[in-house]
Design an enzyme around this catalytic site. Structure first.
Site, PDB file in Angstrom:
ATOM      1  N   ASP A   1       0.825  -1.214   0.000  1.00 35.88           N
ATOM      2  CA  ASP A   1       0.000   0.000   0.000  1.00 35.88           C
ATOM      3  C   ASP A   1       0.857   1.263   0.000  1.00 35.88           C
ATOM      4  O   ASP A   1       2.046   1.229   0.346  1.00 35.88           O
ATOM      5  CB  ASP A   1      -0.974   0.004   1.184  1.00 35.88           C
ATOM      6  CG  ASP A   1      -0.279  -0.017   2.535  1.00 35.88           C
ATOM      7  OD1 ASP A   1       0.799  -0.629   2.652  1.00 35.88           O
ATOM      8  OD2 ASP A   1      -0.805   0.603   3.489  1.00 35.88           O
TER       9      ASP A   1
ATOM     10  N   ASP B   1       8.671   4.213  -0.973  1.00 34.24           N
ATOM     11  CA  ASP B   1       7.903   3.726   0.187  1.00 34.24           C
ATOM     12  C   ASP B   1       6.616   3.078  -0.304  1.00 34.24           C
ATOM     13  O   ASP B   1       5.584   3.701  -0.347  1.00 34.24           O
ATOM     14  CB  ASP B   1       7.616   4.915   1.118  1.00 34.24           C
ATOM     15  CG  ASP B   1       6.903   4.521   2.389  1.00 34.24           C
ATOM     16  OD1 ASP B   1       6.820   3.319   2.676  1.00 34.24           O
ATOM     17  OD2 ASP B   1       6.387   5.415   3.075  1.00 34.24           O
TER      18      ASP B   1
ATOM     19  N   GLU C   1       0.201  -1.440   5.729  1.00 35.59           N
ATOM     20  CA  GLU C   1       1.246  -0.947   6.631  1.00 35.59           C
ATOM     21  C   GLU C   1       1.039   0.512   6.962  1.00 35.59           C
ATOM     22  O   GLU C   1       1.289   0.963   8.075  1.00 35.59           O
ATOM     23  CB  GLU C   1       2.628  -1.167   5.988  1.00 35.59           C
ATOM     24  CG  GLU C   1       3.818  -0.896   6.918  1.00 35.59           C
ATOM     25  CD  GLU C   1       4.234   0.559   7.017  1.00 35.59           C
ATOM     26  OE1 GLU C   1       4.932   0.920   7.980  1.00 35.59           O
ATOM     27  OE2 GLU C   1       3.863   1.374   6.145  1.00 35.59           O
TER      28      GLU C   1
HETATM   29  C1  LIG Z   1      22.499  12.132  12.365  1.00 40.38           C
HETATM   30  C2  LIG Z   1      21.236  11.762  11.787  1.00 40.38           C
HETATM   31  C3  LIG Z   1      21.198  11.732  10.296  1.00 40.38           C
HETATM   32  C4  LIG Z   1      19.860  11.549   9.798  1.00 40.38           C
HETATM   33  C5  LIG Z   1      19.779  11.068   8.403  1.00 40.38           C
HETATM   34  C6  LIG Z   1      18.484  10.418   8.166  1.00 40.38           C
HETATM   35  C7  LIG Z   1      18.160  10.211   6.727  1.00 40.38           C
HETATM   36  C8  LIG Z   1      16.922   9.408   6.611  1.00 40.38           C
HETATM   37  C9  LIG Z   1      16.028   9.835   5.556  1.00 40.38           C
HETATM   38  C10 LIG Z   1      14.738   9.555   5.554  1.00 40.38           C
HETATM   39  C11 LIG Z   1      14.045   8.768   6.569  1.00 40.38           C
HETATM   40  C12 LIG Z   1      12.580   8.787   6.373  1.00 40.38           C
HETATM   41  C13 LIG Z   1      11.946   7.578   6.930  1.00 40.38           C
HETATM   42  C14 LIG Z   1      10.516   7.426   6.473  1.00 40.38           C
HETATM   43  C15 LIG Z   1      10.062   6.058   6.725  1.00 40.38           C
HETATM   44  C16 LIG Z   1       8.812   5.671   6.034  1.00 40.38           C
HETATM   45  C17 LIG Z   1       8.169   4.445   6.621  1.00 40.38           C
HETATM   46  C18 LIG Z   1       6.718   4.713   6.919  1.00 40.38           C
HETATM   47  O1  LIG Z   1       6.077   5.511   6.294  1.00 40.38           O
HETATM   48  N1  LIG Z   1       6.122   4.026   7.925  1.00 40.38           N
HETATM   49  C19 LIG Z   1       4.786   4.311   8.363  1.00 40.38           C
HETATM   50  C20 LIG Z   1       4.772   5.305   9.468  1.00 40.38           C
HETATM   51  O2  LIG Z   1       5.744   5.489  10.170  1.00 40.38           O
HETATM   52  O3  LIG Z   1       3.706   5.922   9.683  1.00 40.38           O
HETATM   53 ZN   LIG Z   2       6.635   2.222   4.195  1.00 41.25          ZN
HETATM   54 ZN   LIG Z   3       5.075   5.249   4.496  1.00 39.07          ZN
END
Ligand SMILES: CCCCCCCC/C=C\CCCCCCCC(=O)NCC(=O)O
Ligand SMILES: [Zn+2]
Ligand SMILES: [Zn+2]
Length: 533
Positions: free
Chosen positions: A152, A183, A217
């Site tokens: 999804d 994603d 999810e």
């Molecule tokens: C010193 C720290 C450095 C930070 C660098 C981080 C780079 C990471 C980039 C993006 C991360 C974004 C994560 C998004 C996850 C998506 C998963 C999701 O949508 N899950 C559902 C939910 O959480 O609602």
């Molecule tokens: Zn995701």
């Molecule tokens: Zn997501």
């Protein structure tokens, strides 16, 4: 020229002057020794940590030639683009584009003919819309592992996109645009492409593994991954060797002190709480309104919440570990800083708080995500509701966050209701003795050759929560690369993945399937488990 210090003035007796002068000299010396000792301790600690980690983690893996052919990477990109055309949107737990999921199932079946006709692979539809693949290994008696992604995607705001979000557009043969590109259809197609290639090469995986594609999810995973987990349990699967799900991408230019990319492997994930705030008012005529309306009261409460974020917990959770792992690979200055967060914690905290993505590592975040109120322009609103989504730092609990929220709002007219919550996940093994973590790390470094691999707390949530009872080895990683400017594409506009990075994703999963087999050759996972495998 002699310097005249205040205590050397003539009015002060000579004896006192000498005494004072010696005392100040002594203090200066003591201060210099203190600074010198402090610098020595800080630097020595950095060297010690570097030494320990160097010894623990060993050298970069050999370059491998056993990879997926690059010649067909465009063809694979087009298959991903095809999947991005199918709008498998999750709006709410009970509101999804259900027909699109059936279309996606058919599309995957047609696109990966070898997988779907192979005698060693079983595909099952779970709870109507999720998919579970069982790839039967040739050697019995090994604990199976599980690769997860989700089918999804979140809804879009069409207006903000340069290319239609469900158009499957490949710009200049370089970027594949579409909701789900990172994603998480990149993960779904990445895993299937790797398996298709593996089987096409005539390779039969030695050990059994599962591929779990949940369908909800983005709205909890209750109907998808939870049902898949129940099914595995019913089949007698008590233990999984490891679970690998979506997580951090490899980040470029985001960590101060190094120009190398950093691959953070989520060894835990933040907790979450979705809290509904509501205010009930008395409806009436807008020509003689009350002093405060339901909308006004709620808006003021929300503003208080935004202006009073939860306190920084930096250094109180497992994130400290992440910096120690980065330390050996950065310049001397940052090496000293990252190895001594007990001393430089406040400075780092200040720097991290300056950007939303790094701020998420430091504290429980507060996001006001929904607001509803009012029925008509000339009616005083009968009610107003809002939803606040907290992502909870591992050093805090759901109860602490709710208590904090109540105290900041400090208004009995605002009702709080916890809609959904979950504590942060336990920390998975990630040391030198965790062969599962080291296998993931090796697979990353075989593909992202320059990457520094470090354990981290994943700041968002994943379907791994439903597999917590099967294993302690849960890892969250997305095999693609992002720059700071790409971060807003997550759940935002113009989501995309490059053809090159998608090829790396396919290669990463291919390496995982090969490397996971190597673990059993080394005798790591031979333990009894469900007989039918
Ligand atoms: C010193 C720290 C450095 C930070 C660098 C981080 C780079 C990471 C980039 C993006 C991360 C974004 C994560 C998004 C996850 C998506 C998963 C999701 O949508 N899950 C559902 C939910 O959480 O609602
Ligand atoms: Zn995701
Ligand atoms: Zn997501």
């Amino acid at each position: 020229m002699t310097v005249m210090f205040p205590w050397m003035r003539r009015g002060i007796p000579r004896r006192c002057r000498c005494l004072l002068h010696s005392a100040v000299q002594l203090l200066c010396c003591a201060f210099a020794v203190f600074i010198f000792a402090l610098l020595f301790i800080l630097f020595f600690r950095a060297i010690l940590i570097q030494h320990r980690l160097d010894v623990e983690l060993g050298a970069r893996p050999e370059e491998t030639k056993d990879l997926v052919d690059e010649a067909r990477s465009m063809e694979r990109a087009e298959r991903l683009a095809g999947a991005l055309k199918i709008p498998t949107i999750s709006y709410k737990t009970d509101q999804q584009e259900t027909q699109a999921f059936h279309t996606l199932h058919d599309y995957l079946q047609k696109s990966f003919p070898i997988i779907h006709s192979h005698p060693a692979v079983k595909r099952e539809i779970v709870n109507e819309l999720s998919l579970l693949y069982t790839v039967h290994g040739t050697k019995s008696g090994n604990i199976p592992y599980l690769l997860a992604s989700h089918l999804d995607v979140v809804p879009v705001n069409e207006k903000g996109w340069a290319h239609p979000p469900f158009g499957g557009f490949i710009a200049n043969n370089t970027y594949i645009y579409g909701r789900g590109a990172i994603d998480d259809k990149g993960g779904v197609l990445g895993i299937l492409e790797a398996l298709e290639y593996l089987l096409e090469q005539g390779y039969r995986p030695h050990r059994t593994f599962f591929i779990a594609f949940g369908h909800d999810e983005e709205v909890s995973g209750k109907r998808g991954a939870q049902e898949i987990a129940k099914l595995l349990q019913q089949r007698g699967i008590k233990e999984l060797d490891f679970v690998l799900d979506e997580g951090f991408p490899v980040s470029d230019e985001l960590i101060p002190g190094t120009s190398r990319p950093v691959a953070m492997v989520g060894v835990s994930e933040k907790g979450t709480a979705t809290v509904e705030l509501s205010v009930t008012g008395t409806p009436g005529h807008s020509s003689f309104p009350p002093a405060e309306s339901a909308i006004g009261i709620l808006a003021a409460a929300l503003a208080r919440l935004e202006h009073n974020p939860l306190p920084s917990m930096f250094g109180y959770g497992p994130e400290k570990n992440m910096f120690e792992y980065i330390a050996p690979h950065v310049s001397s200055f940052y090496k000293t800083v990252y190895s001594n967060l007990w001393f430089f914690g406040k400075m780092m905290e200040y720097k991290m708080e300056s950007q939303p993505i790094t701020n998420a590592f430091v504290r429980t975040t507060t996001a006001i995500t929904l607001f509803h109120g009012g029925v008509k322009e000339n009616i005083v609103p009968p009610s107003a509701t809002a939803v606040v989504n907290f992502r909870i730092h591992p050093a805090q609990t759901v109860n602490e966050v709710v208590d904090y929220t109540r105290n900041i709002i400090a208004d009995p007219r605002v009702q709080l209701k916890i809609k959904r919550s979950r504590e942060s996940h336990p920390v998975s093994p990630h040391g030198p003795h965790s062969v599962q973590y080291q296998m993931v790390s090796t697979s990353i470094r075989q593909i992202f050759r320059q990457a520094i691999v470090v354990p981290a707390v994943f700041i968002a949530n994943t379907d791994t929560r439903w597999y917590l009872n099967f294993t302690t080895n849960l890892y969250r990683f997305l095999p693609t690369m992002v720059k700071l400017s790409d971060v807003p594409r997550y759940h935002g506009n113009n989501e995309r993945i490059s053809v090159e990075h998608f090829h790396q994703a396919v290669n990463f999963y291919y390496r995982v399937m090969k490397n996971a087999d190597l673990l059993i050759l080394n005798g790591h996972t031979t333990r009894p488990f469900a007989a039918e495998l």
